[in-house]
Design an enzyme around this catalytic site. Sequence first.
Site, PDB file in Angstrom:
ATOM      1  N   ASP A  55     -27.448 -16.830  -6.776  1.00 30.96           N
ATOM      2  CA  ASP A  55     -26.599 -15.848  -6.100  1.00 30.96           C
ATOM      3  C   ASP A  55     -26.808 -14.429  -6.637  1.00 30.96           C
ATOM      4  O   ASP A  55     -26.741 -14.188  -7.842  1.00 30.96           O
ATOM      5  CB  ASP A  55     -25.138 -16.263  -6.308  1.00 30.96           C
ATOM      6  N   SER A  97     -25.195 -12.529  -1.312  1.00 31.93           N
ATOM      7  CA  SER A  97     -24.499 -13.782  -1.025  1.00 31.93           C
ATOM      8  C   SER A  97     -24.009 -13.811   0.431  1.00 31.93           C
ATOM      9  O   SER A  97     -24.810 -13.684   1.344  1.00 31.93           O
ATOM     10  CB  SER A  97     -23.353 -13.973  -2.024  1.00 31.93           C
TER      11      SER A  97
END
Length: 306
Positions: A203, A52
């Site tokens: 993510d 991320s």
Amino acid sequence: MIITINNHKRQAHRKKIGVALSGGSIRGSAHIGVLQALNDHNIPVDFIAGSSAGAIVASLYACGYSPIQMKKLLQSLQVQELIDLKVTTADLFKHGLKWMLSGKVHFWSVFPTGLIKGEKIERYLADLLQQRTIRDTKIPLAITAVDIISGDTVFFTSPLPNNRTILNARYYHNALLYEAIRASISIPGIFFPKKYRNMALVDGGVKNNLPTDILKYMGADVIIGVDLGYNGQQNYEIEKMGEVLLRCIEIMGREVTLLKGQQYADIMIRPQTIEVSFKDMKQALNCIYHGELATLEKIPEIKKLL
């Protein structure tokens, strides 16, 4: 002559260092401070991995951007210009009306797969990184994402020297960097999943917010984990849907980090950034400071391991 040879042997056999950078949205700027402190104390980074927000910093660093250059990029960043909302107020009304009238579908099923298309931020990353692939970095790199179709972890990595033994994982070595980052930052429900090779990627923090495990298979002898995730602190200011969703992801991420991330880390660095809001860009520079401060406290421990 003997001293020279011994020094050369010590250098040739020094331990290889891997650094794993976790997700954390705006808090991810703390990673810049971590890398700055390591640089200032001549601690090399031989391998780097990120999930991320950590994927952004890890990629820039692996491509040769210095912490100072990354700080300047952050200061010039206009976040609002990178947000391309898919759902407007009119869309919400339309979808809600459709749900009420149909009576045949669940409420959430009438909404799109995310609020932000992610095309603008992908173009911004493409401008920064051009057509570099995961193979083109100066430092071996790994970026994590998750395929929500199969449930597999997806590693965008430099070629691995060892056998691949991470369960339920796939490996890609030729992906464009900006596409890999776009996949890794796709917070579920916020960003549209990134379409890549018949996968729908979200993510990396969903399964691996602190990717220390991949560093072990890349060849790191000493692994430093930088964890910006939820660490048990209470929060009484959760009021909106997005805040609830992000909080749930944080809590799940903590469990994964405790079970997996810490298992492979020799050193854990936890900058004090948890109170920083996900949307408070003004706190980014403060996060850099806390990242540097937390790393300075660990420098003696790191040097002892080396």
